[in-house]
Scaffold this active site. Structure first.
Site, PDB file in Angstrom:
ATOM      1  N   MET A  44       0.991  -1.116  -0.257  1.00 34.67           N
ATOM      2  CA  MET A  44       0.130  -0.249   0.070  1.00 34.67           C
ATOM      3  C   MET A  44       0.827   1.271   0.004  1.00 34.67           C
ATOM      4  O   MET A  44       1.376   1.576   0.979  1.00 34.67           O
ATOM      5  CB  MET A  44      -0.866   0.233   1.121  1.00 34.67           C
ATOM      6  CG  MET A  44      -1.779   1.094   1.105  1.00 34.67           C
ATOM      7  SD  MET A  44      -3.069   0.940   2.439  1.00 34.67           S
ATOM      8  CE  MET A  44      -4.411   2.333   1.945  1.00 34.67           C
ATOM      9  N   CYS A  69       3.091   5.751  -6.868  1.00 32.60           N
ATOM     10  CA  CYS A  69       2.181   5.867  -5.896  1.00 32.60           C
ATOM     11  C   CYS A  69       2.148   7.094  -4.871  1.00 32.60           C
ATOM     12  O   CYS A  69       3.181   7.444  -4.406  1.00 32.60           O
ATOM     13  CB  CYS A  69       2.126   4.704  -5.019  1.00 32.60           C
ATOM     14  SG  CYS A  69       1.687   2.982  -5.564  1.00 32.60           S
ATOM     15  N   TYR A 120       4.506   5.573 -18.321  1.00 26.15           N
ATOM     16  CA  TYR A 120       3.997   4.909 -17.148  1.00 26.15           C
ATOM     17  C   TYR A 120       3.330   5.498 -16.403  1.00 26.15           C
ATOM     18  O   TYR A 120       3.885   6.577 -15.932  1.00 26.15           O
ATOM     19  CB  TYR A 120       5.305   4.169 -16.652  1.00 26.15           C
ATOM     20  CG  TYR A 120       5.089   3.289 -15.160  1.00 26.15           C
ATOM     21  CD1 TYR A 120       4.189   2.157 -15.459  1.00 26.15           C
ATOM     22  CD2 TYR A 120       5.414   3.392 -14.239  1.00 26.15           C
ATOM     23  CE1 TYR A 120       3.761   1.448 -14.263  1.00 26.15           C
ATOM     24  CE2 TYR A 120       5.437   2.602 -12.978  1.00 26.15           C
ATOM     25  CZ  TYR A 120       4.480   1.645 -13.258  1.00 26.15           C
ATOM     26  OH  TYR A 120       4.057   0.830 -11.976  1.00 26.15           O
ATOM     27  N   ARG A 156     -10.706   1.387  -8.319  1.00 28.01           N
ATOM     28  CA  ARG A 156      -9.595   0.956  -7.442  1.00 28.01           C
ATOM     29  C   ARG A 156      -9.374   1.527  -5.931  1.00 28.01           C
ATOM     30  O   ARG A 156      -8.921   1.408  -5.176  1.00 28.01           O
ATOM     31  CB  ARG A 156      -8.305   0.633  -8.086  1.00 28.01           C
ATOM     32  CG  ARG A 156      -7.127   0.263  -7.334  1.00 28.01           C
ATOM     33  CD  ARG A 156      -5.823   0.441  -8.091  1.00 28.01           C
ATOM     34  NE  ARG A 156      -4.891   0.268  -7.071  1.00 28.01           N
ATOM     35  CZ  ARG A 156      -4.292  -0.742  -6.816  1.00 28.01           C
ATOM     36  NH1 ARG A 156      -4.722  -1.829  -6.990  1.00 28.01           N
ATOM     37  NH2 ARG A 156      -2.963  -0.676  -5.985  1.00 28.01           N
TER      38      ARG A 156
HETATM   39  P1  XMP Z   1       6.071  -0.309  -9.223  1.00 29.77           P
HETATM   40  O1  XMP Z   1       6.944   0.190  -7.996  1.00 29.77           O
HETATM   41  O2  XMP Z   1       6.356  -1.849  -9.440  1.00 29.77           O
HETATM   42  O3  XMP Z   1       4.472  -0.487  -8.385  1.00 29.77           O
HETATM   43  O4  XMP Z   1       5.776   0.599 -10.301  1.00 29.77           O
HETATM   44  C1  XMP Z   1       3.099  -1.035  -9.235  1.00 29.77           C
HETATM   45  C2  XMP Z   1       2.265  -1.128  -8.466  1.00 29.77           C
HETATM   46  O5  XMP Z   1       1.783   0.110  -7.738  1.00 29.77           O
HETATM   47  C3  XMP Z   1       0.298   0.021  -7.481  1.00 29.77           C
HETATM   48  N1  XMP Z   1      -0.289   1.192  -8.248  1.00 29.77           N
HETATM   49  C4  XMP Z   1      -0.583   2.258  -7.521  1.00 29.77           C
HETATM   50  N2  XMP Z   1      -0.751   2.852  -6.073  1.00 29.77           N
HETATM   51  N3  XMP Z   1      -1.595   4.845  -6.903  1.00 29.77           N
HETATM   52  C5  XMP Z   1      -1.142   3.857  -6.077  1.00 29.77           C
HETATM   53  O6  XMP Z   1      -0.901   4.294  -4.588  1.00 29.77           O
HETATM   54  C6  XMP Z   1      -1.460   4.576  -8.066  1.00 29.77           C
HETATM   55  O7  XMP Z   1      -1.988   5.320  -8.992  1.00 29.77           O
HETATM   56  C7  XMP Z   1      -1.122   3.276  -8.670  1.00 29.77           C
HETATM   57  N4  XMP Z   1      -0.860   2.540  -9.782  1.00 29.77           N
HETATM   58  C8  XMP Z   1      -0.489   1.480  -9.351  1.00 29.77           C
HETATM   59  C9  XMP Z   1      -0.108  -1.365  -7.858  1.00 29.77           C
HETATM   60  O8  XMP Z   1      -0.468  -2.065  -6.836  1.00 29.77           O
HETATM   61  C10 XMP Z   1       0.731  -1.551  -8.771  1.00 29.77           C
HETATM   62  O9  XMP Z   1       0.841  -3.241  -9.087  1.00 29.77           O
END
Ligand code: XMP
Length: 494
Positions: free
Chosen positions: A307, A313, A393, A409
């Site tokens: 999280m 994120c 990305y 989500r």
């Molecule tokens: P990485 O670090 O591999 O993370 O780029 C991918 C994971 O990030 C989550 N994810 C998000 N979390 N806001 C968030 O808080 C977002 O906009 C978001 N988009 C993706 C998700 O769990 C993903 O697998």
């Protein structure tokens, strides 16, 4: 010497991967005997512990095909209509050779007006409708078109009718052998049921694939096709979405939520388990033992952990809720292991060392977004930024992605104010996942060897029993652990 994991993670700090370091143990086996086979869920196994995130700049057909070919899996995102998501799954599952071509189609009454029409490939395919969605009738090669005296004639007058083709689920070596024996430049692969073209294997592609390092067995489901996963939400409309996905042959679904411990998710898990008892289901995201227990009790076959740890994120800053990823993976795994539920460490992976840490702390797989987003398999085109080749990305909670519909989500509401929990950015070109994932896995094997763990299961056991020890790195130790003291250097991932 060092700390037992249990003691370290009891102290009230939220640690992430870079905060901790394992102490080396004893090596009594070679690197290549390290086994990376693992469980994705209670019932599904993978040859390597890698999972592609359900994000619209990461996982569509091409990623799903290549990840499955590597022995991994991708989860197709749901920032689209149910039928579009189902079509991505159907298309990925119809492949058995690790790449996806994008051929050009014409109808028999069309003409080919310029050599530019062959810009992306040396052949154009002919079907009744002039699209991919009807039986393959013939093919026009660039050489045949160039040899034509009258370029005004329609393709039906000079196409090669009923070209030799292979079934789409054929073996790579069979096609490669055929191309070489017949000295052909390409061979179409068709869907045996209705004769539609699924893929085109070219002599160039055969060379390219042969040059990639080999990994273990591809991920193939009981249906004999590539394993493909998909994300859905927990709204009423997601039940209809799921029906589309099940019809398309999806092998596993995950409930995509940033805070998974909710009544919406437990109800949805119960509904899915009742309606599709054969379908494996991953719950999440969770970061605490309490959250994990609720989803396990509801019936989840796997848990997704993280999280606010993802590279795009902003959840922890916006909502003040989350957990350092190393602590989250360790804590959730310790409870999930008791019920035999595998854990996916989701987000925050930026090097192979992070993968070793996640897997040793108890995860069975790692889910990656940014690590894969710069690959040729990720959706979208490359662009140039300050002289570097990059691909876009974006977080699924970014305003840009939510405008397209992914707000479920983040428990947003289209009629109310939208709060972004992610950003939009770009990552550097990394080439094909078929090439760089094998290098990453070799690095992971070396990490396991240093720890004296010959498999994931052995690493979990050695950590829990206190044989593998770890420590927290101070700020200075982290700097020391990275490249330092050089005037300049060139950073290459692998
Ligand atoms: P990485 O670090 O591999 O993370 O780029 C991918 C994971 O990030 C989550 N994810 C998000 N979390 N806001 C968030 O808080 C977002 O906009 C978001 N988009 C993706 C998700 O769990 C993903 O697998």
């Amino acid at each position: 010497d060092g700390f037992q994991a249990e003691r370290l993670f009891k102290q009230g700090y939220s640690y992430t991967y870079d905060d901790i370091i394992f102490l080396p143990h004893y090596i009594d086996f070679p690197t290549d005997s390290v086994q990376l086979a693992t469980k994705l869920t209670r019932n599904l196994t993978l040859s390597i512990p890698c999972v592609a995130s359900p994000m619209d700049t990461v996982s569509e057909t091409s990623m799903a095909v290549s990840m499955a070919a590597l022995g991994a899996i991708a989860f197709v995102h749901s920032n689209n209509t149910p039928s579009h998501q189902a079509s991505i799954i159907r298309s990925a599952k119809s492949h058995r050779i690790p790449f996806v071509s994008d051929p050009l189609f014409k109808s028999p009454s069309d003409t080919i007006d310029s050599i530019d029409e062959f810009a992306s490939s040396n052949c154009i395919f002919v079907t009744d409708s002039g699209t991919k969605k009807s039986k393959l009738l013939g093919v026009v090669s660039k050489a045949d078109w160039q040899a034509l005296n009258d370029k005004e004639v329609t393709v039906s007058d000079y196409m090669v009718k009923s070209p030799v083709s292979f079934p789409s689920n054929c073996d790579f070596e069979d096609v490669a052998g055929f191309l070489a024996a017949k000295k052909l430049e390409f061979v179409p692969l068709v869907n045996e049921k209705d004769g539609e073209l699924v893929n085109v294997v070219t002599a160039d592609q055969v060379e390219r694939i042969r040059g990639f390092p080999k990994l273990g067995m591809p991920s193939v489901g009981p249906d004999g096709e590539f394993l493909v996963g998909a994300a859905i939400g927990t709204r009423e409309s997601d039940k209809d979405r799921l029906e589309h996905l099940v019809k398309a042959g999806v092998n596993v679904v995950l409930l995509d939520s940033s805070q998974g411990n909710s009544i919406y998710q437990t109800e949805m898990i119960k509904y899915i388990k009742k309606t599709y008892p054969e379908l494996d289901l991953i719950g999440g995201n969770v970061v605490t033992m309490y959250q994990a227990q609720n989803l396990i009790q509801a019936g989840a076959d796997g848990l997704r952990v993280g999280m606010g740890s993802g590279s795009i994120c902003t959840t922890q800053e916006v909502c003040a809720v989350g957990r350092g990823q190393a602590t989250a993976v360790y804590k959730v795994s310790s409870i999930a292991e008791q019920s035999g539920v595998p854990v996916i460490a989701d987000g925050g992976i930026s090097n192979s060392g992070h993968i070793v840490k996640a897997l040793t702390l108890g995860a069975s797989t790692v889910m990656m977004g940014s690590f894969l987003a710069g690959s040729s398999e990720a959706p979208g085109a490359y662009e140039y930024q300050n002289g570097r080749r990059v691909k876009k990305y974006r977080g699924m909670g970014s305003l840009e992605a939510m405008t397209k519909g992914s707000d479920a989500r983040y428990l947003g509401d289209t009629e109310k104010l939208k709060i972004a929990q992610g950003v939009v950015g770009a990552v550097v070109d990394k080439g094909s996942v078929l090439k760089f994932i094998p290098y990453a896995m070799q690095a992971v094997k070396q990490g396991f060897q240093d720890l004296g763990a010959s498999s994931l299961q052995s690493a979990h056991h050695l950590l829990r029993s206190g044989v593998i020890r770890l420590e927290v790195r101070t700020g200075a130790a982290q700097i020391e652990g990275g490249v330092h003291g050089l005037v300049s250097y060139e950073k290459k991932s692998f």
